[in-house]
Scaffold this active site. Structure first.
Site, short mmCIF file in Angstrom:
data_model
loop_
_atom_site.label_atom_id
_atom_site.label_comp_id
_atom_site.label_asym_id
_atom_site.label_seq_id
_atom_site.Cartn_x
_atom_site.Cartn_y
_atom_site.Cartn_z
CG ASP A 67 40.83 -16.38 1.34
OD1 ASP A 67 40.21 -17.43 1.08
OD2 ASP A 67 41.56 -16.25 2.34
CD GLU A 71 39.74 -20.35 -1.30
OE1 GLU A 71 40.23 -21.47 -1.07
OE2 GLU A 71 40.14 -19.30 -0.76
CG ASP A 114 43.09 -14.26 5.75
OD1 ASP A 114 42.76 -15.44 5.58
OD2 ASP A 114 43.31 -13.77 6.87
#
Length: 164
Positions: free
Chosen positions: A7, A66, A138
């Site tokens: 992420d 991502e 996260d």
């Protein structure tokens, strides 16, 4: 198959590693690489070295990152894109194949809806990986990225077997 999910973030880059065994998922590790300060270059270097250390320690087989979403703050989006570039560079230099997923696709895969909140993602990650101790939001998001990739890879594998 061991998958690292990432992420991207400029201050907090979440990472999470899962192992797939057919339809089963098992948590390996998760964490956050932190960077601070005002100068962009040194912060990106910290993120790069941190991710490289995680990859060296856990030796994943593949990676998923991502994708950056575009928001109203163009400068913020650009900086996030640079952090994402560091994530892609780290896994590419390790020779890993990379899956890239939009935030809504990750949420839809893990939660069932494309506009889920962070709390919903954390809940489903805990449900799918019983006993996981999340390092933070996260890291939970990174595990969701890895779970999403595991489901997509499994789907492609089943499709290939069905065609054979």
């Amino acid at each position: 198959m061991k998958i690292i999910g990432i992420d991207p973030g400029l201050r907090n880059m979440g990472w999470g590693i899962v192992i797939t065994d057919g339809p089963r998922l098992r948590h390996v590790a998760n964490g956050i690489v932190h960077s601070s300060g005002d100068e962009l270059g040194p912060r990106l270097a910290v993120l790069y070295r941190g991710l490289c250390a995680v990859i060296a320690e856990h030796a994943p087989d593949m990676a998923a990152v991502e994708q950056t979403f575009v928001n109203k703050d163009a400068v913020g989006t650009l900086k996030l894109g640079q952090a994402r570039g560091i994530a892609l560079l780290s896994v590419a230099e390790a020779g890993l194949s990379i899956g890239e997923y939009a935030p809504n696709a990750i949420k839809k895969t893990v939660v069932g809806v494309g506009h889920a909140g962070k709390e919903q993602i954390q809940h489903m990650v805990r449900f799918m990986l019983p006993g996981v101790q999340l390092t933070g939001p996260d890291a939970a998001d990174a595990l969701a990225v890895a779970i999403c990739h595991a489901h997509h890879v499994q789907g492609r594998t089943l499709k290939i077997k069905a065609q054979a």
